[in-house]
Design a protein around this motif. Structure first.
Motif, short mmCIF file in Angstrom:
data_model
loop_
_atom_site.label_atom_id
_atom_site.label_comp_id
_atom_site.label_asym_id
_atom_site.label_seq_id
_atom_site.Cartn_x
_atom_site.Cartn_y
_atom_site.Cartn_z
N UNK A 499 0.85 -1.20 0.00
CA UNK A 499 0.00 0.00 0.00
C UNK A 499 0.88 1.24 0.00
N UNK A 500 0.65 2.15 -0.92
CA UNK A 500 1.39 3.41 -1.01
C UNK A 500 0.40 4.56 -0.81
N UNK A 501 0.86 5.65 -0.20
CA UNK A 501 -0.01 6.78 0.10
C UNK A 501 0.68 8.09 -0.28
N UNK A 502 -0.13 9.03 -0.73
CA UNK A 502 0.36 10.38 -1.03
C UNK A 502 -0.70 11.37 -0.60
N UNK A 503 -0.28 12.41 0.12
CA UNK A 503 -1.19 13.45 0.57
C UNK A 503 -0.65 14.81 0.17
N UNK A 504 -1.52 15.65 -0.39
CA UNK A 504 -1.22 17.04 -0.67
C UNK A 504 -2.15 17.89 0.17
N UNK A 505 -1.63 18.99 0.72
CA UNK A 505 -2.48 19.80 1.58
C UNK A 505 -2.03 21.23 1.69
N UNK A 506 -2.86 22.02 2.35
CA UNK A 506 -2.56 23.43 2.56
C UNK A 506 -3.00 23.82 3.96
N UNK A 507 -2.42 24.89 4.48
CA UNK A 507 -2.84 25.50 5.73
C UNK A 507 -2.59 27.00 5.62
N UNK A 508 -3.64 27.79 5.76
CA UNK A 508 -3.51 29.25 5.64
C UNK A 508 -4.14 29.89 6.86
N UNK A 509 -3.58 31.01 7.27
CA UNK A 509 -4.15 31.78 8.36
C UNK A 509 -3.73 33.23 8.24
N UNK A 510 -4.60 34.11 8.68
CA UNK A 510 -4.29 35.52 8.78
C UNK A 510 -4.52 35.98 10.21
N UNK A 511 -3.58 36.73 10.75
CA UNK A 511 -3.66 37.22 12.14
C UNK A 511 -3.62 38.74 12.13
N UNK A 512 -4.54 39.34 12.88
CA UNK A 512 -4.64 40.79 12.98
C UNK A 512 -4.52 41.14 14.46
N UNK A 513 -3.47 41.86 14.82
CA UNK A 513 -3.10 42.05 16.22
C UNK A 513 -3.01 43.53 16.55
N UNK A 514 -3.55 43.90 17.71
CA UNK A 514 -3.37 45.23 18.28
C UNK A 514 -2.82 45.04 19.69
N UNK A 515 -1.66 45.65 19.98
CA UNK A 515 -1.02 45.40 21.27
C UNK A 515 -0.37 46.66 21.81
N UNK A 516 -0.43 46.80 23.14
CA UNK A 516 0.25 47.89 23.82
C UNK A 516 0.90 47.35 25.09
N UNK A 517 1.96 48.02 25.51
CA UNK A 517 2.59 47.70 26.80
C UNK A 517 2.97 49.01 27.48
N UNK A 518 2.40 49.22 28.67
CA UNK A 518 2.68 50.40 29.48
C UNK A 518 3.51 49.99 30.71
N UNK A 519 4.17 50.99 31.30
CA UNK A 519 4.71 50.87 32.65
C UNK A 519 3.81 51.69 33.57
N UNK A 520 3.32 51.05 34.63
CA UNK A 520 2.39 51.70 35.56
C UNK A 520 3.07 51.99 36.88
N UNK A 521 2.61 53.05 37.54
CA UNK A 521 3.05 53.30 38.90
C UNK A 521 2.55 52.17 39.80
#
Length: 869
Positions: A499-521
Motif C-alpha cells: 500500500x502506497x499513500x500520497x497526501x497534498x495539503x494546505x494551511x492558511x491563516x491571517x492574524x490581525x493584532x493590536x497590542x500595547x505595553x505600558x509601565x504603571x506606577x
C-alpha cells in the motif's frame, strides 16, 4: 456464560466527522458576523450538494472497514441470578479507539443490574483490529449484544443424584451491527518520538487543567509564574517554549498559538479546554511531519475532543482555599463521542496571597454524515477568566522574614483572558481518494500585569521631569483575530505489492493584532510610560506534500516537503522613545512617543515595516520493522518560528528562526495475554540559528544567539484490564553556540510517572449493585536547572493522588495534589531587582522564585443520568 456477537465483515460503516467552530472580535463585530455567516452558509450548501445523490460522491463502494475483534471475553453469568436461571440479553454501544482498545461502554438495552454489569465488565476487556477509513485506523462505535443463556437444567429423576452441570450455549453467527466511524484517521507514525496518546484511565490522575495532559508525553515540564489564569510555561527537549512559542498547539484541528502576541510570539493558552472532553493527544517531538507548521520547533501537540460517557453528567467539586467547580457535560445516547456539550465554572481564593481566580468555559460540538461518504463537524468554544498573581519573590527576602513563602510584593499583578472560536469541517471518503477542508475563526484578548524587578528600571533621564522610582509594573494588552483554513487530498493505491499513500495539503491563516505595553506606577497603577504600541497583520500560507512509501512490509519511507510563505505588515505607533539631541526650547520631558528628531525637527511618532519571505522545509523518516516486536526509525527535518513583529525591519528577507532536528530511536510494542506493553528509546539533537530567551526586564522573550541541544529519552506504558501505568525519563544538554554556556532555565533531567488502578471492588455491593473504584498517582521529579550567572535551581519533586468510588449513576472522587505538602519552588530565576521603593537599587543578581502550591484537596460528587460509561 454469555456469548457476544462479533461485528460482521460486511457491516455498514457510516462515519461521523466533526467541525470545530469558534467566535471572534468585538472590535470588528460586523465583519466577523458576516464572515461567520458566510462560512456556515457555505458549509450547509456544500452539505446539501453532497447529499443529492451518489453522483456527488467519489465512489459508491464502501470506503470504511469496520473493526474486527482480536480478543473476545465472554461475560460470566451473574452468580446472584443462578437461582432464577433465566436467559437475558444486554446490548451495549462500545467505543473503540484507533489502537483497537475499548474506551467507552454505553448501555442500550438493560436486562437488570447484575447482567448489565457482567456485560460491561466483559466488553471492557475486548480488543479489536481498529476500523479503517481510506486505509487509515480511526476510532469507531459498534453495537455489541451479550446473550446470557439459562445456565443449567435439572437432571431427570431416574438419574443418580448429582450436582447440576451447566450447559454451554452454542456460538451463533453474529447479527448485522451498526458501525459508526468517528474522528480523524490516525496519521502514519513519524518515528519513535511520535506519541499518539489515548488518555483513557490516566485522566483520573489529578490535573489542574487540560494543559497538564501534555505531561503524558516524555520530557514535558510545566511551570507558571503568572497565576491560575496565566498560560503555563512549557519546557520540552531542552527548549524553554514559554507559553507555546516553540510548540505548535491545536485543539480539534484549530490552532491555539497566537501569532504576533506581544507577550510572546506563539503564545498559547489551553485553559479554555475542559479536561473531561479530551479523549486523545498526539505529541510529535521534533519537526518531522510535513503537516507541522509555524512554531513546531520542539514539536507539536494536537488535542482530540470527545465524550465517551453519554447522557447528562453534572459534577460539583469543593475543597482547599474556597475552591468550587461546577461542571455539566452532555452527550445524547446513541450518538458518537464527537457530539457533546460541556460547561465549566471555577472559582478559588487561591493559596497564599493574591492568587484568587474565576474562569468560565463552554464547549459544544456536533457531527454527522453528508450522504453515504461525507462527514461534517461543527464546534464552538467560549472562555473568559480573571485572576490575580503573586508573582516572584526574592529568596533573600523570604530568608530574612521580610515576606512569607506564599506572599507577594505587588497585589496589582494578574490579568484577564477571553477566547471565542467557531469552526467547520467537511470530509469525503472515496475508494482511493479522501479529501477534506476545515475553516476556522477565533478572537482572543489578554491583559497581563506583572512586575519582575520592583523599582529598578525607572531611572531618572536628563530630559525627563524630576521623579522618584515609580515602579516597574508591566501593563500589557493584546487583542487578536485569526481566520484561516486547512485542507488535504489523500490518495492510496498498491505498488510493489504494498500500500502506497500520497497526501497534498494546505494551511492558511491571517492574524490581525493590536497590542500595547505600558509601565504603571506600582502605588496607583496609573501608566507613566508607553513602551510599545503596535498594529500588525501577519499572513502564513503553507503547502505540503507527504508520502508514505513502502518497499516491503518491514521498510517504509515517510515524509516530504513543506513550503511556507510569510508576509508581515506592522505599524509601530510608538516608534521614537528618545532623541540624542533634544530641543532645548521644547524638551520631550516625560512623553513616551516622541514627534521630534534631533534639535526639535518634527516627525510623526509612527513607523511602518513590511516584509515577506518563503522557506522550504524537507522532512523525512525511515521506518524499519517490526522485528521481534521492535521497530527502528530515523528522522530528519527542518522547522521554523516566525519573528515577533516588534523586531521587523523593512524588507528583511528572513523574518523567522530556522531549526534543524534529527533523531534515531526504537519502539517496542507487544501484547502478553492481558497485558499490553509499549516502550520507546530515542536519541535526538536540534540546532536553532536564532533562539528566544526570557528577559525579566522586558517581561517577555527577546532574541538571542543560536543554540544546540542533544539528549535522549526513554518511555514505557503498560495497560491491563484494571491497570494503566506510564513513565518516562528525559535527559538533554542545551548550550549557546557562541559561548558554550548552558541555556538558562531549561531542565536537564525530567522524570514523570502516571498510574491508575481501577475496576470493581471485590465483595462490595450496595443494594445488589457492585461498587467501582479507582486509585491514581502522578509523580514528577526535575533535576537542578541551570540559571544565569552559573547558578543552579533546587530539585523539584511532587506527588499527586486520587481515590474514587462509583455506584450506578453516582461517583465520588477525592483528589490530593502535593500529597506530601512539600514546600517547593515551581520556577526559579537569577537576575537583579529592587523591591524596596525607598532603598537604593542593587544591580547584583539575586535568586527569585515562584512558589508551588501546598497540599490541595478537592472533593467532587458527580451524577450521570440517561447514559452509562
Amino acid at each position: 456464560m454469555a456469548i457476544a456477537s462479533r461485528p460482521p465483515a460486511h457491516a455498514r460503516a457510516p462515519s461521523a466527522r466533526r467541525a470545530c467552530v469558534r467566535t471572534l472580535p468585538r472590535a470588528r463585530a460586523a465583519r466577523l458576523a458576516g464572515l461567520a455567516g458566510a462560512l456556515l452558509l457555505g458549509v450547509l450548501i456544500a452539505a446539501r450538494a453532497a447529499a443529492v445523490g451518489p453522483e456527488a460522491l467519489p465512489s459508491s463502494r464502501p470506503a470504511v472497514v469496520p473493526p474486527a475483534p482480536v480478543v473476545r471475553v465472554d461475560a460470566v453469568y451473574p452468580p446472584r441470578q443462578l437461582a432464577a436461571g433465566r436467559s437475558a440479553e444486554v446490548v451495549l454501544a462500545v467505543t473503540i479507539d484507533a489502537a483497537g482498545s475499548v474506551t467507552g461502554v454505553e448501555l442500550l438495552t438493560s436486562a437488570g443490574a447484575d447482567f448489565d454489569e457482567a456485560a460491561r465488565t466483559a466488553a471492557r476487556a475486548w480488543r479489536f483490529r481498529p476500523a479503517l477509513r481510506a486505509g487509515a485506523a480511526v476510532a469507531s462505535r459498534i453495537r455489541l449484544p451479550f446473550r446470557f443463556a439459562a445456565p443449567f437444567e435439572l437432571a431427570p429423576p431416574p438419574a443418580p443424584p448429582r450436582a447440576p452441570e451447566p450447559r454451554r450455549p452454542q456460538r451463533t453467527e453474529p447479527r448485522v451491527l451498526e458501525v459508526t466511524v468517528l474522528g480523524r484517521p490516525s496519521r502514519p507514525s513519524r518515528g519513535a518520538s511520535d506519541f499518539q496518546l489515548e488518555v483513557g484511565e490516566l485522566a483520573r490522575v489529578p490535573r489542574r487543567n487540560a494543559t497538564e495532559l501534555l505531561q503524558l508525553a516524555p520530557g514535558m515540564l510545566l511551570t507558571n509564574e503568572g497565576g491560575e489564569g496565566h498560560a503555563e510555561q512549557i519546557f520540552l527537549r531542552g527548549f524553554d517554549a514559554r507559553e507555546g512559542q516553540d510548540l505548535e498547539l491545536s485543539v480539534g484541528g484549530v490552532p491555539v498559538n497566537q501569532a504576533g502576541n506581544l507577550h510572546g510570539n506563539g503564545h498559547a493558552d489551553l485553559h479554555f479546554v475542559i479536561p473531561e472532553l479530551v479523549v486523545g493527544l498526539r505529541v510529535l517531538e521534533g519537526p518531522f511531519d510535513p503537516r507541522q507548521g509555524n512554531f513546531a520547533v520542539a514539536g507539536s501537540a494536537e488535542y482530540e475532543l470527545g465524550l465517551a460517557r453519554r447522557g447528562l453528567t453534572a459534577k460539583y467539586g469543593f475543597g482547599s482555599f474556597a475552591t468550587q467547580r461546577l461542571l455539566a457535560l452532555w452527550g445524547p445516547p446513541g450518538s458518537g463521542p464527537g457530539t457533546f456539550g460541556g460547561a465549566e465554572l471555577l472559582r478559588s481564593a487561591g493559596f497564599g496571597t493574591n492568587r484568587d481566580s474565576t474562569r468560565a468555559t463552554a464547549m459544544g460540538q456536533l457531527e454527522g454524515r453528508v450522504g453515504a461518504r461525507g462527514h461534517w463537524r461543527l464546534a464552538g468554544t467560549a472562555y473568559a477568566t480573571r485572576y490575580h498573581s503573586a508573582g516572584v519573590l526574592r529568596a533573600d527576602d523570604v530568608a530574612r522574614g521580610r515576606v512569607g513563602f506564599f506572599d507577594t510584593y505587588d497585589r496589582r499583578q494578574g490579568g484577564d483572558v477571553t477566547r471565542f472560536s467557531l469552526a467547520a469541517e467537511l470530509e469525503w471518503s472515496g475508494e482511493q481518494l479522501t479529501h477534506g477542508h476545515q475553516f476556522f475563526a477565533l478572537r482572543n484578548s489578554m491583559r497581563l500585569l506583572e512586575n519582575f524587578t520592583g523599582f529598578l528600571l525607572d531611572s531618572q533621564q536628563p530630559q525627563q521631569n524630576l521623579h522618584r522610582q515609580r515602579g516597574d509594573l508591566i501593563d500589557l494588552n493584546n487583542v487578536g483575530l485569526t481566520v484561516g483554513a486547512r485542507g488535504f487530498g489523500r490518495w492510496h493505491g498498491r505498488l510493489l505489492g504494498q500500500r502506497q499513500e500520497l497526501e497534498l495539503g494546505y494551511a492558511v491563516r491571517g492574524d490581525f493584532v493590536e497590542a500595547t505595553q505600558y509601565r504603571n506606577e506600582t502605588a496607583t497603577s496609573v501608566p507613566y510610560r508607553l513602551e510599545t504600541a503596535i498594529d500588525a497583520e501577519l499572513s502564513d500560507l503553507g503547502l505540503y506534500a507527504d508520502a508514505n512509501l513502502r518497499a516491503t512490509n518491514w521498510l517504509s519511507l515517510r515524509g516530504g516537503l513543506r513550503a511556507e510563505a510569510f508576509t508581515f505588515n506592522a505599524l509601530d505607533r510608538c516608534a521614537v522613545d528618545s532623541v540624542a539631541h533634544p530641543s532645548r526650547s521644547n524638551p520631550p520631558g516625560d512623553r513616551s512617543c516622541l514627534d521630534s528628531q534631533d534639535y526639535g525637527r518634527y516627525r510623526e511618532p509612527v513607523a511602518r515595516a513590511a516584509t515577506a519571505a518563503t522557506v522550504f522545509l524537507p522532512r523525512v523518516t525511515l521506518v524499519v520493522g517490526p522485528f521481534f516486536h521492535l521497530t527502528a526509525s530515523a528522522s530528519l527535518g527542518r522547522g521554523i518560528r516566525s519573528i515577533d513583529p516588534i523586531y521587523l525591519t523593512q524588507d528583511v528577507a528572513t523574518p523567522f528562526a530556522s531549526i534543524t532536528a534529527y533523531e534515531g530511536g526504537v519502539a517496542y510494542a507487544r501484547r502478553l495475554g492481558w497485558l499490553e506493553l509499549a516502550g520507546r528509546g530515542v536519541l535526538f539533537g536540534t540546532q536553532v540559528d536564532r533562539d528566544l530567551i526570557f528577559s525579566e526586564t522586558a517581561g517577555r522573550n527577546t532574541l538571542a544567539q543560536g543554540t544546540t541541544r542533544r539528549g535522549w529519552l526513554a518511555a514505557l506504558r503498560a495497560r491491563a484490564m484494571i491497570l494503566d501505568l506510564s513513565g518516562s525519563l528525559t535527559q538533554v544538554h542545551s548550550t549557546f553556540d557562541d559561548t558554550g554556556l548552558l541555556v538558562p532555565y531549561v531542565p536537564e533531567l525530567v522524570l514523570r510517572g502516571d498510574g491508575t488502578l481501577h475496576g470493581a471492588l471485590p465483595r462490595l455491593r450496595l443494594r445488589g449493585q457492585p461498587l467501582q473504584g479507582h486509585a491514581a498517582l502522578g509523580l514528577t521529579w526535575v533535576g537542578r536547572r541551570p540559571l544565569p550567572y552559573g547558578q543552579r535551581s533546587d530539585v523539584l519533586a511532587t506527588v499527586d493522588g486520587a481515590l474514587g468510588v462509583a455506584w450506578r449513576e453516582l461517583e465520588l472522587v477525592r483528589t490530593l495534589q502535593n500529597v506530601l505538602d512539600r514546600r517547593y519552588r515551581l520556577g526559579e530565576y537569577n537576575y537583579a531587582s529592587n523591591f524596596d521603593a525607598q532603598g537604593p537599587p542593587a544591580l547584583v543578581p539575586a535568586r527569585h522564585f515562584t512558589a508551588g502550591a501546598p497540599r490541595t484537596l478537592l472533593l467532587t460528587l458527580g451524577i450521570t443520568l440517561g447514559g452509562q460509561a
